[in-house]
Design an enzyme around this catalytic site. Structure first.
Site, PDB file in Angstrom:
ATOM      1  N   TYR A  23      12.476 -10.444 -13.852  1.00 18.90           N
ATOM      2  CA  TYR A  23      11.133 -10.235 -13.660  1.00 18.90           C
ATOM      3  C   TYR A  23      10.011 -10.122 -14.620  1.00 18.90           C
ATOM      4  O   TYR A  23       8.884 -11.097 -13.382  1.00 18.90           O
ATOM      5  CB  TYR A  23      11.212  -8.516 -13.954  1.00 18.90           C
TER       6      TYR A  23
ATOM      7  N   LYS B  70       6.294 -12.824 -13.179  1.00 19.92           N
ATOM      8  CA  LYS B  70       4.820 -11.794 -13.256  1.00 19.92           C
ATOM      9  C   LYS B  70       3.836 -13.248 -13.620  1.00 19.92           C
ATOM     10  O   LYS B  70       2.793 -13.999 -13.834  1.00 19.92           O
ATOM     11  CB  LYS B  70       4.879 -10.567 -13.894  1.00 19.92           C
TER      12      LYS B  70
ATOM     13  N   PRO C 191      -0.709  -4.119 -16.671  1.00 16.89           N
ATOM     14  CA  PRO C 191      -0.974  -2.476 -16.444  1.00 16.89           C
ATOM     15  C   PRO C 191       0.489  -2.421 -17.698  1.00 16.89           C
ATOM     16  O   PRO C 191       1.615  -3.021 -17.493  1.00 16.89           O
ATOM     17  CB  PRO C 191      -0.226  -1.765 -15.067  1.00 16.89           C
ATOM     18  N   THR C 192      -0.068  -1.354 -18.080  1.00 15.98           N
ATOM     19  CA  THR C 192       1.427  -1.208 -19.252  1.00 15.98           C
ATOM     20  C   THR C 192       2.248   0.451 -17.944  1.00 15.98           C
ATOM     21  O   THR C 192       1.467  -0.024 -16.993  1.00 15.98           O
ATOM     22  CB  THR C 192       0.166   0.106 -20.263  1.00 15.98           C
ATOM     23  N   ASN C 193       3.035  -0.102 -18.606  1.00 17.74           N
ATOM     24  CA  ASN C 193       3.631   1.975 -17.955  1.00 17.74           C
ATOM     25  C   ASN C 193       3.254   2.569 -16.822  1.00 17.74           C
ATOM     26  O   ASN C 193       2.465   3.052 -17.712  1.00 17.74           O
ATOM     27  CB  ASN C 193       5.088   2.499 -18.454  1.00 17.74           C
ATOM     28  N   LEU C 194       3.264   2.646 -16.162  1.00 16.42           N
ATOM     29  CA  LEU C 194       2.931   3.980 -14.980  1.00 16.42           C
ATOM     30  C   LEU C 194       3.836   4.782 -14.758  1.00 16.42           C
ATOM     31  O   LEU C 194       4.531   4.604 -14.362  1.00 16.42           O
ATOM     32  CB  LEU C 194       2.505   2.727 -13.801  1.00 16.42           C
TER      33      LEU C 194
ATOM     34  N   HIS D 266      12.191   4.193 -13.224  1.00 14.40           N
ATOM     35  CA  HIS D 266      11.307   4.191 -14.248  1.00 14.40           C
ATOM     36  C   HIS D 266      11.988   5.534 -15.657  1.00 14.40           C
ATOM     37  O   HIS D 266      12.216   6.325 -14.490  1.00 14.40           O
ATOM     38  CB  HIS D 266       9.708   3.562 -14.358  1.00 14.40           C
TER      39      HIS D 266
ATOM     40  N   LEU E  98       3.686   3.393  -5.232  1.00 15.73           N
ATOM     41  CA  LEU E  98       2.906   3.598  -6.582  1.00 15.73           C
ATOM     42  C   LEU E  98       1.831   3.503  -6.669  1.00 15.73           C
ATOM     43  O   LEU E  98       0.309   3.962  -6.784  1.00 15.73           O
ATOM     44  CB  LEU E  98       4.080   3.897  -7.849  1.00 15.73           C
ATOM     45  N   VAL E  99       1.664   1.768  -6.719  1.00 14.31           N
ATOM     46  CA  VAL E  99       0.144   1.490  -7.078  1.00 14.31           C
ATOM     47  C   VAL E  99      -1.131   1.569  -5.932  1.00 14.31           C
ATOM     48  O   VAL E  99      -2.028   1.356  -5.708  1.00 14.31           O
ATOM     49  CB  VAL E  99       0.174  -0.031  -8.078  1.00 14.31           C
TER      50      VAL E  99
ATOM     51  N   HIS F  95       0.731  -0.985  -0.246  1.00 13.38           N
ATOM     52  CA  HIS F  95       0.121  -0.312   0.161  1.00 13.38           C
ATOM     53  C   HIS F  95       1.056   1.478  -0.522  1.00 13.38           C
ATOM     54  O   HIS F  95       0.466   2.519   0.287  1.00 13.38           O
ATOM     55  CB  HIS F  95      -0.762   0.286   1.441  1.00 13.38           C
TER      56      HIS F  95
ATOM     57  N   TRP G 264      19.101   8.710 -21.676  1.00  8.72           N
ATOM     58  CA  TRP G 264      19.220   6.830 -22.071  1.00  8.72           C
ATOM     59  C   TRP G 264      18.762   6.877 -23.563  1.00  8.72           C
ATOM     60  O   TRP G 264      17.448   6.942 -23.604  1.00  8.72           O
ATOM     61  CB  TRP G 264      19.472   6.242 -20.803  1.00  8.72           C
TER      62      TRP G 264
ATOM     63  N   SER H 251       2.468  -7.207 -15.518  1.00  6.99           N
ATOM     64  CA  SER H 251       3.643  -6.047 -16.047  1.00  6.99           C
ATOM     65  C   SER H 251       2.981  -5.988 -17.979  1.00  6.99           C
ATOM     66  O   SER H 251       3.022  -7.861 -18.223  1.00  6.99           O
ATOM     67  CB  SER H 251       4.502  -5.803 -15.895  1.00  6.99           C
ATOM     68  N   SER H 252       3.230  -4.341 -18.574  1.00  5.43           N
ATOM     69  CA  SER H 252       3.119  -5.536 -19.875  1.00  5.43           C
ATOM     70  C   SER H 252       4.136  -5.991 -20.450  1.00  5.43           C
ATOM     71  O   SER H 252       4.142  -6.154 -21.431  1.00  5.43           O
ATOM     72  CB  SER H 252       3.477  -4.357 -20.787  1.00  5.43           C
ATOM     73  N   CYS H 253       5.119  -6.097 -19.684  1.00  4.83           N
ATOM     74  CA  CYS H 253       6.834  -6.712 -20.007  1.00  4.83           C
ATOM     75  C   CYS H 253       6.360  -8.286 -20.220  1.00  4.83           C
ATOM     76  O   CYS H 253       7.367  -8.876 -20.337  1.00  4.83           O
ATOM     77  CB  CYS H 253       8.320  -6.591 -19.318  1.00  4.83           C
TER      78      CYS H 253
HETATM   79  O1  GFB Z   1      10.892   2.595 -18.315  1.00  7.06           O
HETATM   80  P1  GFB Z   1      12.097   2.003 -18.342  1.00  7.06           P
HETATM   81  O2  GFB Z   1      13.063   1.661 -17.781  1.00  7.06           O
HETATM   82  O3  GFB Z   1      11.693   0.941 -18.758  1.00  7.06           O
HETATM   83  O4  GFB Z   1      12.783   2.693 -20.325  1.00  7.06           O
HETATM   84  P2  GFB Z   1      11.048  -0.136 -19.818  1.00  7.06           P
HETATM   85  C1  GFB Z   1      11.668   2.878 -20.602  1.00  7.06           C
HETATM   86  C2  GFB Z   1      12.714   3.555 -22.352  1.00  7.06           C
HETATM   87  O5  GFB Z   1      13.467   4.958 -21.246  1.00  7.06           O
HETATM   88  C3  GFB Z   1      14.203   2.247 -21.620  1.00  7.06           C
HETATM   89  C4  GFB Z   1      14.848   4.990 -21.544  1.00  7.06           C
HETATM   90  O6  GFB Z   1      14.508   2.683 -23.520  1.00  7.06           O
HETATM   91  C5  GFB Z   1      15.540   3.786 -22.050  1.00  7.06           C
HETATM   92  O7  GFB Z   1      16.640   3.728 -22.394  1.00  7.06           O
HETATM   93  N1  GFB Z   1      15.398   6.072 -20.841  1.00  7.06           N
HETATM   94  C6  GFB Z   1      15.738   7.296 -21.069  1.00  7.06           C
HETATM   95  C7  GFB Z   1      15.490   6.063 -19.640  1.00  7.06           C
HETATM   96  N2  GFB Z   1      16.239   7.703 -19.892  1.00  7.06           N
HETATM   97  C8  GFB Z   1      15.766   7.207 -18.653  1.00  7.06           C
HETATM   98  C9  GFB Z   1      16.277   7.423 -17.321  1.00  7.06           C
HETATM   99  O8  GFB Z   1      16.395   8.384 -17.209  1.00  7.06           O
HETATM  100  N3  GFB Z   1      15.567   6.697 -16.934  1.00  7.06           N
HETATM  101  C10 GFB Z   1      15.689   5.575 -17.276  1.00  7.06           C
HETATM  102  N4  GFB Z   1      14.953   4.335 -16.672  1.00  7.06           N
HETATM  103  N5  GFB Z   1      14.815   4.799 -18.366  1.00  7.06           N
HETATM  104  C11 GFB Z   1      10.001  -1.659 -17.572  1.00  7.06           C
HETATM  105  C12 GFB Z   1      11.061  -3.249 -16.814  1.00  7.06           C
HETATM  106  O9  GFB Z   1      11.270  -1.896 -18.990  1.00  7.06           O
HETATM  107  O10 GFB Z   1       8.981  -1.476 -17.567  1.00  7.06           O
HETATM  108  C13 GFB Z   1      10.503  -3.521 -16.117  1.00  7.06           C
HETATM  109  O11 GFB Z   1      12.195  -3.375 -16.872  1.00  7.06           O
HETATM  110  C14 GFB Z   1       9.112  -3.344 -15.993  1.00  7.06           C
HETATM  111  O12 GFB Z   1      10.210  -4.629 -16.232  1.00  7.06           O
HETATM  112  C15 GFB Z   1       8.363  -1.245 -16.791  1.00  7.06           C
HETATM  113  O13 GFB Z   1       8.028  -3.944 -16.988  1.00  7.06           O
HETATM  114  C16 GFB Z   1       7.326  -1.666 -16.409  1.00  7.06           C
HETATM  115  O14 GFB Z   1       9.768   0.086 -20.114  1.00  7.06           O
HETATM  116  O15 GFB Z   1      12.131  -0.391 -20.855  1.00  7.06           O
END
Ligand code: GFB
Length: 318
Positions: free
Chosen positions: A146, A150, A173-176, A189, A24-25, A21, A212, A117-119
């Site tokens: 991960y 899931k 869920p998609t990315n939150l 994220h 985030l979710v 609780h 990145w 998760s969508s992954c």
């Molecule tokens: O959100 P994110 O870390 O996770 O990265 P995923 C999404 C995209 O954003 C990647 C780019 O292409 C990263 O390289 N990115 C750019 C960055 N700048 C940044 C930064 O400063 N930080 C981060 N973190 N990314 C996750 C999974 O995948 O999504 C988990 O690893 C989970 O398992 C989650 O499913 C929802 O979308 O790639």
């Protein structure tokens, strides 16, 4: 053997345990449930109960006997945390979900909602990704651990449903993003990371913000308040072990996201690309036709959601 139980719907006086609780979710779920008049919510801090410890979890369920469980507790992180810590992402998620799902069944919980998760979907799944894409191809390597955990959680809920007639449902869920997210620059994220980066760059008068990867990957972003509303909707209206995607149905490139965040934060410098960092999966857009057909749609647009989240960040993280 298939055992069918006629389950009572989830009702306002039900004792509902929200595992996770403070996250985030989970925190969004508590807000939504309270707003909808569910008054009997049950929560436990990590210091009070370690969900990785089967004994702790069993004692809690035997004592409290919740009627409904939402499993929002998980070890989560962005692309770097996922690829650096595969042991922790696999093991801790398996431990938490195995303990909670088993104890829920053993103590007679009437309905459980597991959050995936969508992954979980293959790296090269068709876009938008339908629920039927599960287990049709290899996973994205950066978050394989991960995703496997899931997928095991989904399969465990479906197994309880098939073998014992349990009403255990799973949502993907998609990315939150939203309040109470992790805004750490390394383990978070992309959306919270870029919000903090843009804020710092603006404050420090920098001319450049480093993002990145290549900026080419595409992601779908859903405000966590929309997810919480969808979860309550499913708790009240959906009783099938078949998984359901939750998203907004639109994606944008990481470059577009970075530009939007700079605009909201009012950072006027340039973007620079750190291509030594991984891109991850090329595209992740969920097919949300199933939840639309059930009668639910998201409400919070991306710019508005980012602006609200930035406001929360300013009030709570600076
Ligand atoms: O959100 P994110 O870390 O996770 O990265 P995923 C999404 C995209 O954003 C990647 C780019 O292409 C990263 O390289 N990115 C750019 C960055 N700048 C940044 C930064 O400063 N930080 C981060 N973190 N990314 C996750 C999974 O995948 O999504 C988990 O690893 C989970 O398992 C989650 O499913 C929802 O979308 O790639």
């Amino acid at each position: 053997m298939l055992i069918l139980t006629l389950s009572r719907p989830v009702e306002k006086p039900d004792k509902i345990f929200i595992a996770g609780h403070r996250g985030l979710v989970g925190s969004a779920l508590v807000r939504q449930l309270e707003q909808d008049g569910f008054a009997n919510l049950l929560t436990r801090d990590r210091a009070e109960m370690d969900l990785r410890d089967a004994g702790d979890v069993d004692r809690f369920f035997a004592q409290e006997k919740p009627a409904v469980v939402i499993l929002a507790a998980a070890k989560v992180g962005g692309i770097k945390a996922n690829s650096d810590l595969p042991v922790e992402f696999l093991l801790e998620n398996l431990q938490m979900q195995n303990n909670v799902v088993r104890a829920a069944h053993d103590s007679g919980v009437r309905k459980l909602l597991f959050l995936g998760s969508s992954c979980i979907y293959p790296k090269h799944a068709p876009q938008p990704i339908p629920e039927s894409a599960l287990l049709t191809g290899p996973l994205e390597p950066t978050n394989e651990a991960y995703a496997i955990a899931k997928i095991a959680g989904i399969k465990l809920c479906q197994a309880y449903s098939r073998e014992y007639g349990a009403n255990f449902i799973s949502a993907m869920p998609t990315n939150l993003y939203g309040p109470n997210d992790n805004f750490d620059l390394v383990s978070s994220h992309v959306l919270p990371a870029l919000l903090r980066k843009a804020h710092l760059a603006k404050q420090e008068g920098k001319r450049e913000l480093v993002v990145w990867g290549s900026g080419q990957p595409r992601r779908e972003f859903l405000h966590v308040d929309d997810l919480a509303a969808a979860c309550v909707f499913l708790l009240e209206k959906y009783d099938s072990p078949e998984i359901v995607n939750i998203g907004c149905g639109e994606d944008i490139s990481i470059r577009e996201l970075a530009e939007l965040i700079c605009d909201v934060v009012d950072f006027k410098g340039d973007l620079a690309w750190d291509t030594a960092k991984p891109d991850g999966t090329p595209r992740k857009l969920l097919d949300v036709s199933k939840i639309h057909a059930l009668g639910w749609r998201h409400r919070i647009g991306l710019r508005d959601g980012i602006a609200r989240t930035y406001q929360w960040f300013l009030e709570n993280e600076t």
